[in-house]
Design a protein around this motif. Structure first.
Motif, PDB file in Angstrom:
ATOM      1  N   SER A 148     -21.424  -1.009  12.193  1.00  0.00           N
ATOM      2  CA  SER A 148     -22.729  -1.351  11.634  1.00  0.00           C
ATOM      3  C   SER A 148     -23.545  -2.234  12.559  1.00  0.00           C
ATOM      4  CB  SER A 148     -22.547  -2.034  10.292  1.00  0.00           C
ATOM      5  OG  SER A 148     -21.678  -3.120  10.425  1.00  0.00           O
ATOM      6  N   ASP A 151     -24.405   0.812  15.700  1.00  0.00           N
ATOM      7  CA  ASP A 151     -24.852   2.029  15.035  1.00  0.00           C
ATOM      8  C   ASP A 151     -25.461   3.084  15.944  1.00  0.00           C
ATOM      9  OD1 ASP A 151     -25.084   3.723  13.007  1.00  0.00           O
ATOM     10  OD2 ASP A 151     -26.908   2.882  12.173  1.00  0.00           O
ATOM     11  N   GLU A 158     -23.937  10.089  15.978  1.00  0.00           N
ATOM     12  CA  GLU A 158     -22.721   9.564  15.359  1.00  0.00           C
ATOM     13  C   GLU A 158     -21.756  10.659  14.949  1.00  0.00           C
ATOM     14  OE1 GLU A 158     -25.201  10.513  13.639  1.00  0.00           O
ATOM     15  OE2 GLU A 158     -25.074  10.192  11.477  1.00  0.00           O
ATOM     16  N   ASN A 679      -8.565   5.292   7.413  1.00  0.00           N
ATOM     17  CA  ASN A 679      -9.257   6.405   8.038  1.00  0.00           C
ATOM     18  C   ASN A 679      -8.303   7.581   8.247  1.00  0.00           C
ATOM     19  OD1 ASN A 679     -11.577   7.525   9.200  1.00  0.00           O
ATOM     20  ND2 ASN A 679     -10.737   7.175  11.228  1.00  0.00           N
ATOM     21  N   ASP A 680      -7.088   7.258   8.679  1.00  0.00           N
ATOM     22  CA  ASP A 680      -6.105   8.317   8.874  1.00  0.00           C
ATOM     23  C   ASP A 680      -5.755   8.994   7.556  1.00  0.00           C
ATOM     24  OD1 ASP A 680      -5.989   7.912  11.533  1.00  0.00           O
ATOM     25  OD2 ASP A 680      -4.268   6.573  11.467  1.00  0.00           O
ATOM     26  N   LEU A 681      -5.844   8.241   6.474  1.00  0.00           N
ATOM     27  CA  LEU A 681      -5.532   8.840   5.185  1.00  0.00           C
ATOM     28  C   LEU A 681      -6.715   9.612   4.629  1.00  0.00           C
ATOM     29  CD1 LEU A 681      -3.515   5.964   3.545  1.00  0.00           C
ATOM     30  CD2 LEU A 681      -2.650   8.024   4.585  1.00  0.00           C
ATOM     31  N   GLY A 682      -7.804   9.640   5.358  1.00  0.00           N
ATOM     32  CA  GLY A 682      -8.902  10.502   4.950  1.00  0.00           C
ATOM     33  C   GLY A 682     -10.135   9.784   4.448  1.00  0.00           C
ATOM     34  N   ALA A 683     -10.052   8.473   4.255  1.00  0.00           N
ATOM     35  CA  ALA A 683     -11.256   7.751   3.822  1.00  0.00           C
ATOM     36  C   ALA A 683     -12.139   7.617   5.053  1.00  0.00           C
ATOM     37  CB  ALA A 683     -10.904   6.387   3.270  1.00  0.00           C
ATOM     38  N   PHE A 684     -13.111   8.481   5.126  1.00  0.00           N
ATOM     39  CA  PHE A 684     -13.749   8.708   6.405  1.00  0.00           C
ATOM     40  C   PHE A 684     -14.552   7.496   6.869  1.00  0.00           C
ATOM     41  CE2 PHE A 684     -16.297  10.949   9.517  1.00  0.00           C
ATOM     42  CZ  PHE A 684     -15.308  11.681  10.120  1.00  0.00           C
ATOM     43  N   PHE A 685     -13.927   6.628   7.673  1.00  0.00           N
ATOM     44  CA  PHE A 685     -14.556   5.545   8.405  1.00  0.00           C
ATOM     45  C   PHE A 685     -15.128   4.424   7.542  1.00  0.00           C
ATOM     46  CE2 PHE A 685     -14.398   7.899  12.370  1.00  0.00           C
ATOM     47  CZ  PHE A 685     -14.122   6.854  13.226  1.00  0.00           C
ATOM     48  N   THR A 686     -15.341   4.651   6.242  1.00  0.00           N
ATOM     49  CA  THR A 686     -15.986   3.571   5.502  1.00  0.00           C
ATOM     50  C   THR A 686     -15.117   2.310   5.451  1.00  0.00           C
ATOM     51  OG1 THR A 686     -17.106   5.244   4.220  1.00  0.00           O
ATOM     52  CG2 THR A 686     -17.154   3.026   3.354  1.00  0.00           C
ATOM     53  N   LEU A 689     -14.996   0.674   8.943  1.00  0.00           N
ATOM     54  CA  LEU A 689     -16.182  -0.034   9.421  1.00  0.00           C
ATOM     55  C   LEU A 689     -16.375  -1.341   8.671  1.00  0.00           C
ATOM     56  CD1 LEU A 689     -18.759   2.756  10.200  1.00  0.00           C
ATOM     57  CD2 LEU A 689     -17.045   1.710  11.633  1.00  0.00           C
ATOM     58  N   TYR A 690     -16.016  -1.368   7.376  1.00  0.00           N
ATOM     59  CA  TYR A 690     -16.087  -2.655   6.687  1.00  0.00           C
ATOM     60  C   TYR A 690     -15.068  -3.618   7.253  1.00  0.00           C
ATOM     61  CZ  TYR A 690     -19.574  -1.489   3.297  1.00  0.00           C
ATOM     62  OH  TYR A 690     -20.774  -1.185   2.722  1.00  0.00           O
ATOM     63  N   GLU A 693     -16.103  -5.365  10.455  1.00  0.00           N
ATOM     64  CA  GLU A 693     -17.278  -6.245  10.473  1.00  0.00           C
ATOM     65  C   GLU A 693     -16.877  -7.676  10.809  1.00  0.00           C
ATOM     66  OE1 GLU A 693     -19.177  -5.870   6.703  1.00  0.00           O
ATOM     67  OE2 GLU A 693     -20.698  -4.511   7.484  1.00  0.00           O
TER      68      GLU A 693
ATOM     69  N   GLN B  39     -21.754   2.697   4.667  1.00  0.00           N
ATOM     70  CA  GLN B  39     -21.017   1.969   5.703  1.00  0.00           C
ATOM     71  C   GLN B  39     -21.827   0.810   6.254  1.00  0.00           C
ATOM     72  OE1 GLN B  39     -20.044   5.090   8.402  1.00  0.00           O
ATOM     73  NE2 GLN B  39     -18.466   5.932   7.064  1.00  0.00           N
ATOM     74  N   ASP B  40     -22.872   0.424   5.564  1.00  0.00           N
ATOM     75  CA  ASP B  40     -23.633  -0.741   5.971  1.00  0.00           C
ATOM     76  C   ASP B  40     -24.260  -0.528   7.351  1.00  0.00           C
ATOM     77  OD1 ASP B  40     -24.717  -3.169   5.749  1.00  0.00           O
ATOM     78  OD2 ASP B  40     -22.902  -4.328   6.103  1.00  0.00           O
ATOM     79  N   ARG B  41     -24.761   0.659   7.573  1.00  0.00           N
ATOM     80  CA  ARG B  41     -25.417   0.957   8.843  1.00  0.00           C
ATOM     81  C   ARG B  41     -26.858   1.372   8.560  1.00  0.00           C
ATOM     82  NH1 ARG B  41     -23.832   5.507  10.969  1.00  0.00           N
ATOM     83  NH2 ARG B  41     -22.364   6.294   9.427  1.00  0.00           N
ATOM     84  N   GLN B 228      -8.690  14.313  10.268  1.00  0.00           N
ATOM     85  CA  GLN B 228      -7.648  13.473  10.872  1.00  0.00           C
ATOM     86  C   GLN B 228      -6.361  14.251  11.090  1.00  0.00           C
ATOM     87  OE1 GLN B 228      -9.559  12.450   8.375  1.00  0.00           O
ATOM     88  NE2 GLN B 228     -10.691  10.808   9.358  1.00  0.00           N
ATOM     89  N   TRP B 309     -17.890   9.515   0.912  1.00  0.00           N
ATOM     90  CA  TRP B 309     -17.817   8.353   1.803  1.00  0.00           C
ATOM     91  C   TRP B 309     -17.078   7.206   1.168  1.00  0.00           C
ATOM     92  CZ3 TRP B 309     -18.646   9.498   6.573  1.00  0.00           C
ATOM     93  CH2 TRP B 309     -19.402  10.631   6.834  1.00  0.00           C
ATOM     94  N   LEU B 311     -13.715   7.767  -0.902  1.00  0.00           N
ATOM     95  CA  LEU B 311     -12.302   7.934  -1.250  1.00  0.00           C
ATOM     96  C   LEU B 311     -11.473   8.479  -0.103  1.00  0.00           C
ATOM     97  CD1 LEU B 311     -12.422   9.463  -4.820  1.00  0.00           C
ATOM     98  CD2 LEU B 311     -11.936   7.127  -4.154  1.00  0.00           C
ATOM     99  N   PRO B 312     -10.178   8.134  -0.085  1.00  0.00           N
ATOM    100  CA  PRO B 312      -9.273   8.826   0.845  1.00  0.00           C
ATOM    101  C   PRO B 312      -8.953  10.224   0.332  1.00  0.00           C
ATOM    102  CG  PRO B 312      -8.233   6.841  -0.059  1.00  0.00           C
ATOM    103  CD  PRO B 312      -9.478   7.084  -0.823  1.00  0.00           C
ATOM    104  N   ARG B 313      -8.166  10.949   1.118  1.00  0.00           N
ATOM    105  CA  ARG B 313      -7.902  12.354   0.825  1.00  0.00           C
ATOM    106  C   ARG B 313      -6.538  12.508   0.171  1.00  0.00           C
ATOM    107  NH1 ARG B 313      -7.675  13.946   5.902  1.00  0.00           N
ATOM    108  NH2 ARG B 313      -9.909  14.143   6.004  1.00  0.00           N
TER     109      ARG B 313
END
Lengths: 928, 350
Positions: A148, A151, A158, A679-686, A689-690, A693, B39-41, B228, B309, B311-313
């Motif tokens: 963030s 960016d 991105e 992120n590896d588990l699929g929570a895409f980057f959110t 990125l938090y 910070e 994502q606060d961007r 991933q 944006w 939840l995980p999978r």
């Protein structure tokens, strides 16, 4: 003048001309400054005026355009006749008319093409999708660019694509190794045109600090056409954004007519170099063969000063014969350091007792005390190890580290053993084998300590010592077929100059000339092949010496059952955290075989560390685990301070600063790892990125104190490099007291209870306590399995014994515990930080006075710290000279990987990604 | 059917194709902006600034221009006809579903029928049938690419889509029993007279919406392309506009399921206290109806993006467990209970 105007086959103008292979069309050498902007841009009022005549011949002053038209149009316009003016134009202002014709009206074919170019270039410049592909330290900054604070999304860039087929831009972010180069070339070939390459950082641009390494390519432009170079080590995110803007400007100057990628029949693929005895560029293979056959390398080396070999330590040290210095004066006998394997260890009395016990149990001659270590004959090694593990009163169940030293008369393989039940009773076993290359042979400890698996392979790879009984003794960091064992003292790198730095100046004073590293080597590049090599014809870019399949013994690919297949995950893969590779065998989605493959980031840290003077090596330790540079500094400083003794005892304030820095590093690193595990588990980057910070705030503190965000280079022997700047502590206090706790709570609240996260992590990748110890795992991985082993408690260093903190442990040893243990450890770190920032005293920050050169007494030392990834150890052998004689890094990421296969078998491919994420490896440290 | 009706239909088709394509392009921008806010961007904000436009309003055009002019790689090792066919299947099946979706009021006394094929009795069956054809695009892409990641992606997708067809289909049956018709206009009319589907069929709604995520390959069910694990999944080998077509198809699918959700469960064009009835047909009423239905659809789309944006999978086996062990039994219970209640009400009420 742009080189675009040159004929396509003319050699490119500029500094890189003259490479024998450089026969590419000139597109890639056009400098950014030559790029012209869009044709329609409005003139600024400050534009210079020039004299001219208007349509009816009156002299006027016309504003010169500030932006040039694309060169193609400019060139074509020169040849055209002036356009015939249509009737209707006579009524409007002639100057305006001229401007209109020039910039707006489509009056001829070239202008139409110009308009097309505008749209064409604008589309590409605004939608540069990078290949999701990170090599080393620079990749971390590349990811930060997406966070963030910076960016990169603002530029529409991105959309990091995992597949090269969908990417426009390859950001080569980090050191390009020879091992990796064929794969980078292949990725480049797989990208569709138009494609761009950005060399991010010093390494990708020219080899950077690792250039002299034997496995490092001196800049990716030796093999790929590079469009933009971004300087820095690593470049900050701002620098990367600047590089992106530069690339956009370059794109603005392109024109669809001349774009080389639409011409038919042009073979634009770059040839893929071959991994043979060295990385061989197939374009110059004949030249290389000729020069190799002439023995030019051997001739050059004959005239160079070689590294000096010292005798192995003996029970009662006799003076080594005074070696002759180049000047002819005898070298003074170096001071000897106190003999002890590490700062906290079993002790002389305990060791003597242990030696007696071994001799009594396993027959006389089993153990002899040599320089505070037990010398054990090779044939008794396995018995002694079993005894120490199972029957000794102190159970030595943990193989902390395994390394080898090349001495004059032998190669010594030594083992640091520790006990998880009686931590802090470290001992050192020494085993000696024949010195000659390829002759050393030892029984493998694979079946006693599974943690020896990868470490023995490393010794085999680097020193050529064979371990009998190791089930899979293959090269690990280099590739099968590499011609040398590079850590032997008689191996000289292709760019070898002298045994230790500082190398002689390559500037020819008075002549304005300097010698590049490439010119030191007869091949003109980082290439060294033994003179006897004949098999040139078999070299091929499609060789994959690291692609060995994870098969049960003897089964060939063709015999596999049809419902199983192999997948190579990595080295370019979104989940591998760098250039790690897993060769997996799948039955549907289930993993039935997995082999970790590494070495793609092997940048010769240890060999370079033996050339560097002690002080010079600090910046290199930064780049081991590039997320925790302060922690790495700490470990290295401890190792050398152990040799230097009381002379380098850090003052009180420095000790506090060290603890503050190390714990801030731990918080920052764990935040990264928790975020990217999600992120590896699929929570895409959110979540990631938090999580990072707050890491940015910590990096700000680092930058403020040391001058660099990531590569801090802040510790010194006996203190730290500089005192904290005024105001630093207040800021640090504010962050520690106010923000970190809240951030950790936030992560904990939103992530730890998530249903999907629980489903994905509970009971996945279980590692039992026995396995965790047996596999020599360290840090959060070990503690998540329920073993409360933390070097800060087990062998306290610095002033950690003064702080109150707990060593959290998990129970199940599964993925969730490895995740949650990091949350808990962050809390403990904040606890330490709160105590430290309150108690830090005033005073000096460095023992003694600052100097560029330090004297390190001869001896051995093993400095260990609890880094965020696990136990980080630096094993150093000093011979009294300016540089380390042997320098080995016990890297936690590397050794934690030993347990990867164990955790993954029977799980699914999605779990593997999570399990690897929970190990939290950093490739700079895995491969060194 | 007169010639004018035919011409009207052609115009409607062209308009819907154009509008949906444009919407999809901008949905991608919306998605990127939502990602940025999540994502606060800031998100894309440069493209278009040269022309004085805020918020990267031209970003979709730039992406499109780039994709169209990008080299279209067809690797040597692919099964060429299928490789080329797959993205077309993905996009065409997503497009033709719109034939029966009412974008606004439809009926004999309306100004225009906001539907290409008005008053199709089996509208919903058609949408479901066409929607399930989309799996062919994914499977063929994965198969024809001759790439292991793509192959696993294709396999996952076939299993996933087939499994989730069942709860998807069964979850709406309750609503159809209540409305007594498969014609979407009838369903809206029923809701406007009685109550929104989400109130009378809450379980059905949850099941439907969850399955819709799986049907559209969206997180937390985006296993076929899970980045991933499988790099790009089924579209790993696709470049340029072929890849863009999968992208478009995915977003078209999102629009379709959002429409179905709104029509079946969120009352279509109905909003309480506005006094809109199935018969109201003035210009203002018509515009209101169209506005309400598209507004609701947009909300549904935003919700789907928001989830992505956040939840995980799931893991593959968990996904299957969820479908077969929880959702299908629940959908059956819901169906039987609804049928029983409807029968009881019809028997004893009237």
């Amino acid at each position: 003048m742009t080189s675009r105007n040159a004929a396509p086959d003319a050699p490119a103008a500029g500094g890189r001309a003259g490479h024998p292979w450089r026969k590419r069309p000139a597109r890639f050498s056009m400098s950014v400054m030559d790029a012209a902007g869009p044709v329609f841009r409005v003139e600024s009022p400050a534009a210079p005026l020039r004299r001219g005549r208007d349509a009816i011949g009156r002299p006027v002053r016309i504003a010169a355009p500030i932006v040039r038209t694309p060169p193609s149009i400019r060139r074509l316009a020169m040849t055209n006749q002036p356009p015939v003016r249509p009737e209707w134009t006579t009524t409007i202002d002639p100057i305006l008319q001229k401007e209109l014709e020039r910039y707006v009206l489509v009056t001829n074919w070239e202008k139409l093409l110009g308009m097309v170019d505008v749209v064409y270039n604008w589309g590409r410049r605004s939608s540069l999708w990078p290949l999701g592909f990170g090599l080393a330290c620079c990749a971390i900054e590349m990811i930060c660019t997406a966070s963030s604070r910076f960016d990169i999304a603002r530029f529409g860039a991105e959309v990091f694509r995992g597949s090269p087929r969908q990417a426009d831009l390859m950001i080569v972010s980090g050191t390009v190794t020879k091992t990796m180069m064929p794969l980078i070339a292949r990725l480049y070939d797989q990208m569709p045109e138009p494609k761009y390459v950005m060399a991010m950082g010093a390494c990708a641009s020219g080899g950077g600090p690792f250039k002299e390494g034997y496995n490092v390519v001196s800049g990716v432009d030796k093999h790929l056409p590079v469009d933009v170079y971004v300087p820095g080590c690593p470049p900050t995110p701002q620098a990367l954004l600047n590089g992106l803007i530069a690339l956009q400007r370059k794109i603005d100057g392109e024109t669809i007519v001349q774009a080389p990628w639409y011409r038919g029949g042009v073979e634009r693929d770059v040839p893929i170099p071959a991994l043979g005895p060295d990385l061989v560029d197939l374009r110059t293979v004949e030249l290389a063969a000729e020069r190799t056959a002439q023995g030019l390398i051997e001739k050059r080396e004959a005239g160079l000063e070689k590294p000096r070999l010292i005798p192995a330590p003996t029970a009662d040290p006799v003076d080594p014969p005074p070696a002759e210095a180049p000047s002819g004066k005898p070298v003074k006998k170096p001071k000897q350091a106190v003999a002890r394997p590490s700062a906290v260890w079993l002790g002389d009395a305990g060791l003597a007792e242990l030696a007696d016990r071994l001799n009594a149990e396993l027959g006389a001659g089993t153990a002899a005390i040599v320089q505070a270590g037990l010398l054990i004959p090779a044939e008794k090694l396995v018995d002694a190890a079993r005894f120490l593990r199972d029957r000794n009163p102190i159970r030595y169940d943990y193989l902390a580290s395994l390394q080898s030293v090349h001495y004059q008369d032998c190669i010594e393989v030594n083992y640091h053993l520790d006990s998880t039940s009686r931590p802090g009773s470290l001992i050192l076993l020494r085993v000696r084998v024949a010195e000659a290359e390829g002759e050393g042979e030892l029984p493998s400890l694979y079946h006693v300590y599974r943690g020896a698996d990868l470490q023995e392979r490393e010794v085999y790879d680097m020193m050529g010592v064979r371990f009998v009984g190791h089930p899979e003794l293959k090269r690990i960091l280099m590739w099968e077929g590499f011609a040398y064992h590079p850590l032997r003292k008689d191996y000289l790198e292709p760019y070898y100059e002298a045994p230790t730095k500082v190398f002689a100046s390559r500037v020819d004073e008075g002549f304005g000339r300097h010698v590049r590293a490439e010119e030191l080597n007869p091949h003109g590049t980082n290439l060294k092949i033994p003179q006897g090599f004949k098999d040139w014809a078999s070299l091929s870019g499609s060789n994959d010496p690291k692609g060995e399949a994870p098969l049960p013994g003897g089964v060939q690919v063709e015999e596999l059952e049809s419902d199983q297949f192999q997948v190579s995950m990595g080295p370019q893969h979104p989940s591998t955290h760098g250039v790690f590779r897993m060769n997996v065998r799948l039955d549907g989605e289930t993993i039935v075989g997995l082999k970790p493959v590494m070495g793609y980031m092997h940048r010769n840290h240890e060999k370079i560390g033996e050339r560097n003077t002690f002080l010079m090596n600090f910046p290199f330790t930064d780049r081991l685990d590039y997320l925790t540079s302060m922690g790495n500094n700490f470990g290295y400083a401890l190792a050398i301070e152990q040799l230097m003794g009381d002379e380098a005892k850090p003052p009180e304030r420095a000790e506090y600063i060290r603890v503050i820095m190390a714990e801030l590093t731990r918080v920052a690193s764990h935040m990264w790892s928790v975020g990217f595990l999600l992120n590896d588990l699929g929570a895409f980057f959110t979540p990631a990125l938090y999580a990072i910070e707050e890491r940015e705030l910590i990096l700000d503190l680092f930058e403020w104190a040391s001058g660099s965000r990531m590569m801090c280079n802040y510790f010194r022997f006996g203190g730290v490099a500089a005192d904290l700047p005024p105001g630093w502590l207040d800021r640090c206090r504010a962050i520690v007291e106010d923000r970190l706790d809240r951030k950790i709570d936030e992560l904990d609240r939103y992530l730890s209870g998530n249903e999907i996260l629980l489903d994905r992590t509970k009971g996945v990748g279980v590692l039992s306590a026995e396995d965790a110890v047996g596999y020599s795992t360290g840090g959060p991985v070990l503690r998540a399995s329920g073993v409360a082993y933390d070097v800060r408690r087990a062998a306290p260093y610095g002033i950690y014994d003064r702080f109150e903190f707990a060593v959290p442990t998990g129970r199940a040893g599964d993925l969730y515990d490895r995740y949650y243990i990091r949350i808990l450890e962050m809390r403990e770190s904040v606890r330490i930080l709160k105590q430290a920032v309150r108690k830090i005293p005033e005073g000096p920050v460095l023992a003694g006075k600052k100097s560029y050169q330090i004297k390190v007494p001869a001896g051995e030392a093993y400095g260990r710290v609890e880094n965020p990834k696990g136990e980080l150890g630096f094993y150093v052998v000093a011979d009294g000279s300016a540089a380390a004689y042997r320098y080995h890094v016990r890297s936690p990421s590397f050794i934690n990987l030993t347990a990867l296969e164990r955790m993954c078998l029977g799980r699914t491919i999605a779990d593997v990604v999570g399990i690897l994420g929970s190990l939290d490896i950093v490739l700079g440290e895995v491969d060194r | 059917m007169t010639l004018w009706v035919l011409i009207g239909i052609v115009i409607k088709i062209l308009m819907i194709v154009g509008i949906t394509q444009g919407t999809v392009a901008y949905l991608i921008l919306v998605e990127r902006k939502i990602a940025a806010y999540a994502q606060d961007r800031i998100g894309p904000n440069r493209c278009g600034a040269q022309f004085g436009l805020p918020a990267a309003l031209l970003q979709p055009l730039a992406d499109g221009a780039k994709m169209l002019l990008k080299e279209d790689v067809v690797p040597k090792y692919v099964t060429k006809p299928l490789y080329i066919l797959a993205p077309w299947i993905a996009i065409v099946t997503a497009m033709i579903g719109f034939a029966v979706v009412p974008f606004g009021p439809v009926g004999p006394n309306q100004l225009i029928d906001f539907q290409i094929a008005p008053n199709v009795d089996m509208g919903l069956l058609y949408v479901l049938a066409v929607g399930s054809l989309a799996v062919y695009g994914v499977i063929l892409a994965g198969w024809a690419s001759n790439n292991k990641y793509a192959f696993i992606g294709g396999l996952r997708s076939s299993a996933q889509l087939i499994s989730y067809e069942l709860p998807l289909g069964m979850s709406i049956l309750g609503m159809l029993l209540l409305a007594g018709s498969l014609d979407m206009n009838q369903v809206i009319a029923w809701q406007s007279q009685n109550a929104w589907g989400v109130l009378v069929q809450p379980l059905g709604f949850i099941l439907f919406f969850t399955s819709a995520f799986a049907e559209t390959n969206r997180l937390p069910f985006d296993l076929p392309e899970s980045e991933q694990e499988l790099v790009g999944g089924f579209h790993t080998e696709y470049s340029a506009m072929k890849f863009g077509m999968f992208f478009l198809g995915e977003y078209l699918h999102i629009i379709t399921v959002s429409f179905i959700t709104v029509i079946l469960f969120w009352g279509g064009w109905h909003l309480p206290f506005l006094g809109l009835t199935p018969e109201s047909s003035g210009l203002i009423d018509t515009l209101l109806k169209v506005g309400i239905i598209t507004g609701k659809v947009f909300l549904a789309i935003l919700f789907i993006m928001w989830i992505r944006w956040t939840l995980p999978r799931f893991r593959y086996d968990q996904l299957m467990d969820l479908a077969w062990k929880s959702m299908i039994p629940l959908a059956l219970i819901n169906l039987v209970a609804t049928a029983g209640i409807v029968q009881l009400v019809r028997t004893y009420w009237n």
